[in-house]
Design a protein around this motif. Structure first.
Motif, mmCIF file in Angstrom:
data_model
loop_
_atom_site.group_PDB
_atom_site.id
_atom_site.type_symbol
_atom_site.label_atom_id
_atom_site.label_comp_id
_atom_site.label_asym_id
_atom_site.label_seq_id
_atom_site.Cartn_x
_atom_site.Cartn_y
_atom_site.Cartn_z
ATOM 1 N N PRO A 116 17.896 20.211 5.206
ATOM 2 C CA PRO A 116 17.449 20.859 3.901
ATOM 3 C C PRO A 116 16.089 21.050 3.624
ATOM 4 O O PRO A 116 15.416 22.004 3.028
ATOM 5 C CB PRO A 116 18.492 20.117 2.835
ATOM 6 C CG PRO A 116 19.078 18.967 3.714
ATOM 7 C CD PRO A 116 18.380 18.672 5.037
ATOM 8 N N SER A 117 15.777 20.748 4.429
ATOM 9 C CA SER A 117 13.391 20.739 3.974
ATOM 10 C C SER A 117 12.961 21.731 4.881
ATOM 11 O O SER A 117 11.844 21.944 4.887
ATOM 12 C CB SER A 117 13.313 19.285 3.715
ATOM 13 O OG SER A 117 13.118 18.872 5.201
ATOM 14 N N ALA A 118 13.920 22.296 5.849
ATOM 15 C CA ALA A 118 12.868 23.229 6.831
ATOM 16 C C ALA A 118 12.471 24.412 6.249
ATOM 17 O O ALA A 118 12.864 25.390 5.128
ATOM 18 C CB ALA A 118 14.036 23.247 8.148
ATOM 19 N N GLN A 119 11.012 24.357 6.647
ATOM 20 C CA GLN A 119 10.988 25.935 5.733
ATOM 21 C C GLN A 119 11.072 27.365 7.118
ATOM 22 O O GLN A 119 10.833 28.268 6.520
ATOM 23 C CB GLN A 119 9.446 26.034 6.052
ATOM 24 C CG GLN A 119 8.606 25.966 7.999
ATOM 25 C CD GLN A 119 7.385 25.847 8.552
ATOM 26 O OE1 GLN A 119 6.339 26.122 6.808
ATOM 27 N NE2 GLN A 119 6.831 25.475 9.299
ATOM 28 N N SER A 120 11.785 26.495 7.455
ATOM 29 C CA SER A 120 12.792 28.195 8.267
ATOM 30 C C SER A 120 14.119 29.198 8.004
ATOM 31 O O SER A 120 14.639 29.683 8.037
ATOM 32 C CB SER A 120 13.157 28.064 9.955
ATOM 33 O OG SER A 120 14.254 26.567 10.076
ATOM 34 N N ILE A 121 14.328 27.398 7.162
ATOM 35 C CA ILE A 121 15.814 28.846 6.064
ATOM 36 C C ILE A 121 15.292 29.950 5.659
ATOM 37 O O ILE A 121 14.288 29.921 4.795
ATOM 38 C CB ILE A 121 16.118 27.112 5.030
ATOM 39 C CG1 ILE A 121 16.602 25.749 5.899
ATOM 40 C CG2 ILE A 121 17.040 27.790 3.713
ATOM 41 C CD1 ILE A 121 16.754 24.586 4.859
ATOM 42 N N GLY A 122 16.059 29.840 5.277
ATOM 43 C CA GLY A 122 16.264 31.801 4.200
ATOM 44 C C GLY A 122 15.366 33.007 5.318
ATOM 45 O O GLY A 122 15.839 33.731 5.470
ATOM 46 N N LYS A 123 15.025 32.784 6.722
ATOM 47 C CA LYS A 123 14.541 33.768 8.085
ATOM 48 C C LYS A 123 15.412 33.776 8.741
ATOM 49 O O LYS A 123 16.022 32.309 9.111
ATOM 50 C CB LYS A 123 13.247 32.835 8.051
ATOM 51 C CG LYS A 123 11.971 32.695 7.029
ATOM 52 C CD LYS A 123 11.001 32.174 7.338
ATOM 53 C CE LYS A 123 9.774 31.024 6.386
ATOM 54 N NZ LYS A 123 8.468 30.471 7.091
ATOM 55 N N SER A 124 15.118 34.550 9.128
ATOM 56 C CA SER A 124 16.474 35.095 10.407
ATOM 57 C C SER A 124 14.967 34.447 11.665
ATOM 58 O O SER A 124 14.576 34.209 11.351
ATOM 59 C CB SER A 124 16.420 36.547 10.471
ATOM 60 O OG SER A 124 15.209 36.920 10.520
ATOM 61 N N LEU A 125 15.894 34.507 13.284
ATOM 62 C CA LEU A 125 15.222 34.412 14.445
ATOM 63 C C LEU A 125 14.689 35.323 15.228
ATOM 64 O O LEU A 125 13.542 35.285 15.310
ATOM 65 C CB LEU A 125 16.548 34.169 15.636
ATOM 66 C CG LEU A 125 17.710 33.347 15.077
ATOM 67 C CD1 LEU A 125 18.563 33.203 16.718
ATOM 68 C CD2 LEU A 125 16.943 31.245 15.258
ATOM 69 N N SER A 126 14.560 36.691 14.056
ATOM 70 C CA SER A 126 13.553 37.803 14.129
ATOM 71 C C SER A 126 12.216 37.748 13.892
ATOM 72 O O SER A 126 10.919 37.299 13.986
ATOM 73 C CB SER A 126 13.972 39.135 13.777
ATOM 74 O OG SER A 126 15.304 39.071 14.957
ATOM 75 N N GLN A 127 12.752 36.717 12.044
ATOM 76 C CA GLN A 127 11.198 36.684 11.534
ATOM 77 C C GLN A 127 10.271 35.492 11.836
ATOM 78 O O GLN A 127 9.292 35.656 12.130
ATOM 79 C CB GLN A 127 11.622 36.726 10.389
ATOM 80 C CG GLN A 127 12.638 37.368 9.301
ATOM 81 C CD GLN A 127 12.940 37.868 8.392
ATOM 82 O OE1 GLN A 127 13.316 36.597 8.265
ATOM 83 N NE2 GLN A 127 12.306 38.088 6.954
ATOM 84 N N LEU A 128 11.355 35.113 12.410
ATOM 85 C CA LEU A 128 10.240 33.470 13.169
ATOM 86 C C LEU A 128 10.203 33.818 14.667
ATOM 87 O O LEU A 128 9.078 33.030 14.907
ATOM 88 C CB LEU A 128 11.845 32.107 12.837
ATOM 89 C CG LEU A 128 11.967 31.717 11.845
ATOM 90 C CD1 LEU A 128 13.208 30.058 12.267
ATOM 91 C CD2 LEU A 128 11.193 31.052 11.448
ATOM 92 N N GLU A 129 10.552 34.981 15.109
ATOM 93 C CA GLU A 129 10.266 35.008 16.934
ATOM 94 C C GLU A 129 10.943 34.109 17.471
ATOM 95 O O GLU A 129 9.136 33.052 18.251
ATOM 96 C CB GLU A 129 9.052 35.367 16.839
ATOM 97 C CG GLU A 129 9.025 37.115 15.785
ATOM 98 C CD GLU A 129 7.162 37.617 15.590
ATOM 99 O OE1 GLU A 129 6.349 36.743 15.310
ATOM 100 O OE2 GLU A 129 7.462 38.780 15.360
#
Length: 684
Positions: free
Chosen positions: A612-625
């Protein structure tokens, strides 16, 4: 008074170099740029009231060449070279061959002679260790990229010594005429064997005896004395002092005290190496730089693009993945110290044009700047390239990188290791034999044809056909052996990696064919690139490159079709993995999903659960690359009762998502850290 003049020149050179190198350091640029600028300042072409005598500085600079090459010889270890050969050998060989071919071809297109073009090719073929080290200090890269780049640089250093020896022979022979070149090369071989043989009997014993005196002063004096004595001996035989100094370093290192000597001479080496680069800057006339600027810009573009293309392609085929290969290609996109040494050999012998040195200096300055700039943009370049790749290639490269990573992790398996090494040695022998026969044929065919016409009264056409037939008959056994050993190597690698896959399954069969095709493409490039580069000066055309391109295109078509079949298996495997994720959704997160029948050659698919605390939440795999930045691939996402197969990258991650990730151990670790890293606390 004579000594005072030398002191004045050295004081001026080092004083100005000290200021410009500090300035370069403050501007976060390699110190080599500061030294070259110092050469312009104290040189005769810029109206600044600081003039050093060019001839005396050149004499001092020769000390720098000798000490640098001596230090390289001291650092050289056969064991170290053999360690980097398996993972960097193919890339280094292809990179040097491609740059040599491009440089020579560019020289011919510019209207230069054969030997002049050869010096241009060799001058741009070797990257700069000094620049790469400085850039890595400024822009740190991951350890896997650093180790790969340093491995390629070690391969380059070894080849650079061979190039110095070969180009010294070419310059001394006055060209590529058969008799002169054969005599010079034969003499070079005899001299090298004699120097190495006699040196091994004397140098190690002398150095060990001196070391027992436990005096650093005596050890460094004796070692440097041996260095300069061997350099002088090489010069007496008509060869470069650089070659003699390297041989001396190699022989001293055999005493087991090479590391001690290297530390002792390091300050002296750095001083005179700086003098060498200053002397290069002194030879550059700004007006000549300006007049040759169009050529320099073309050479600059060739260096950057050819380095990126050759290192990326060879790195991918070596199983290092798109990210590591492209970042390494960007890191190696420059020329440096070896290029200047080779150019000096050619210019001093009158075999290379005087404009070569200012061209190389201009390219060295430009590439020193662009290496840091492009490496800073590296992530963006890799991400954009990854987006442009078709899905089937993305998935194939992910699988292939993991396959080769697992194969390299099994060197201790004697059952596989020894046959693979035998196949590689056989391939090397076949390639050398074929190249040698073709070179001899190209050099001696006109004379042999004339002899047949005059001695046997054969018509010219029949004489030529007879020579061609004899060459084909001589080549056939080696060509057959090359083909057989290529099949043997691809079979050994494929069986080793895919042995655990379900025997007879369609997925395993497709994977085996694809892997063997990739290995065959690697052999084709690894054998064909050096052969094409070495024969290019003798053929006078692009026949070798055209043949290599044709064979490569045929293999690429085969691999494209295999990638399509693998994509279907990839989809099927992802569906089964998603089902397994769904069944385990209520359990504690396991380490992996072990089933090598799902995706042949992969021992496991690792699960990563988004906290729940991950900063990747709400981002897509493309945005995270994820793929471009880590090299790992997300096969599926389990979200409650829903499952997403082979995500497109547009789906936003949510707390509790479980991702099935494949890749190498390092890439999965990077992906796990990126996906699960906690968001920074909000400021009050």
């Amino acid at each position: 008074m004579h000594g005072a003049t030398f002191v004045t020149d050295l004081a001026m050179v080092l004083g100005v170099a000290a200021l410009t190198s500090v300035l370069a350091r403050l501007l976060r640029q390699p110190t080599i740029l500061g030294y070259l600028i110092a050469g312009l300042i104290v040189g005769p072409y810029i109206p600044i009231p600081l003039f050093a005598d060019a001839e005396r500085v050149q004499a001092l600079a020769e000390f720098g060449v000798i000490l640098v090459m001596f230090a390289i010889g001291l650092e050289f270890r056969i064991a170290k070279f053999l360690r980097v050969l398996p993972f960097a050998g193919l890339t280094g060989l292809v990179q040097i061959s491609f740059l040599l071919w491009c440089g020579f071809s560019l020289g011919r297109l510019l209207g230069w002679g054969t030997v002049e073009s050869l010096f241009l090719g060799t001058g741009i073929a070797i990257s700069s260790t000094m620049v790469v080290s400085r850039v890595f200090d400024q822009r740190p890269v991951s350890e896997d990229i650093r180790q790969f780049v340093l491995g390629v640089l070690i391969i380059q250093d070894v080849v650079a010594i061979a190039l110095i020896a070969a180009m010294t022979a070419v310059a001394a022979g006055g060209g590529l005429a058969q008799e002169e070149l054969a005599a010079v090369v034969g003499q070079l071989g005899v001299v090298l064997i004699a120097m190495l043989g006699l040196g091994l009997l004397v140098f190690p014993r002398v150095v060990r005896a001196v070391a027992r005196l436990e005096s650093s002063e005596i050890l460094v004096v004796v070692s440097v004395g041996l260095c300069f004595g061997t350099a002088l001996l090489a010069e007496k035989f008509g060869y470069s002092v650089a070659l003699g100094a390297f041989i001396a370093g190699l022989l001293v290192s055999e005493s087991g005290r090479g590391g001690d000597v290297e530390r002792l001479i390091e300050p002296l080496r750095d001083i005179f190496a700086a003098t060498f680069f200053v002397s290069i800057g002194m030879t550059v006339d700004p007006s000549e730089v300006w007049s040759n600027l169009p050529i320099s810009l073309v050479v600059f573009a060739v260096v950057v693009l050819a380095q990126l293309l050759s290192v990326s392609l060879a790195g991918i085929i070596s199983g290092h993945g798109l990210r590591r290969a492209m970042m390494s290609g960007l890191s190696l996109g420059q020329i440096g110290e070896f290029g200047f040494i080779l150019a000096a050999i050619g210019i001093s012998a009158g075999a290379a044009p005087g404009s070569l040195q200012p061209i190389l200096v201009t390219v060295a300055v430009l590439t020193a700047f662009t290496t840091s700039l492009l490496l800073g943009m590296g992530d963006r370049i890799v991400r954009q390239t990854d987006r442009l790749l078709p899905k089937r290639l993305q998935h194939l490269l992910s699988l292939y990188e993991d396959w080769l990573e697992r194969f390299r992790g099994r060197p201790a398996e004697v059952r596989v290791g020894k046959p693979v090494h035998r196949a590689l040695r056989a391939l090397a022998f076949d390639a050398v034999a074929i190249t040698g026969l073709l070179a001899i044929s190209l050099l001696w065919r006109p004379r042999a044809s004339q002899w047949l016409v005059e001695s046997l009264n054969l018509p010219v056409r029949e004489a030529r056909w007879g020579i061609e037939l004899a060459l084909v008959l001589l080549l056939l056994p080696f060509l057959y052996a090359l083909f057989r050993n290529t099949l043997s190597l691809s079979r050994l690698v494929g069986d080793s990696i895919l042995a655990r896959s379900a025997a007879g399954s369609s997925a395993a069969g497709i994977a085996v064919r694809t892997l063997r095709g990739m290995v065959t493409l690697g052999v084709l490039i690894g054998v064909g690139a050096p052969m094409t580069a070495l024969l290019r000066p003798l053929t006078g055309g692009f026949y070798g490159a055209a043949l290599l391109a044709g064979l490569g295109a045929a293999l690429v078509v085969f691999l494209w079709r295999s990638a399509g079949a693998m994509e279907r298996e990839f989809q099927s495997g992802a569906e089964q993995i998603a089902e397994m994720l769904a069944r385990q959704s209520g359990q504690e997160e396991p380490e992996s999903l072990n089933d090598p029948t799902l995706l042949p050659g992969l021992d496991s698919v690792v699960q990563v659960r988004i906290p729940p605390s991950a900063q990747s939440i709400g981002k897509s795999l493309s945005q995270l690359e994820v793929r471009a930045r880590t090299g790992a691939t997300v096969l599926a996402i389990q979200r409650g009762e829903a499952k997403l197969l082979l995500p497109t990258g547009r789906e936003s991650l949510q707390p509790g998502d479980t991702l099935a990730v494949i890749g190498t151990g390092d890439s999965i670790a990077r992906a796990r850290q990126m996906l699960t890293e906690a968001a920074p606390p909000e400021s009050a």
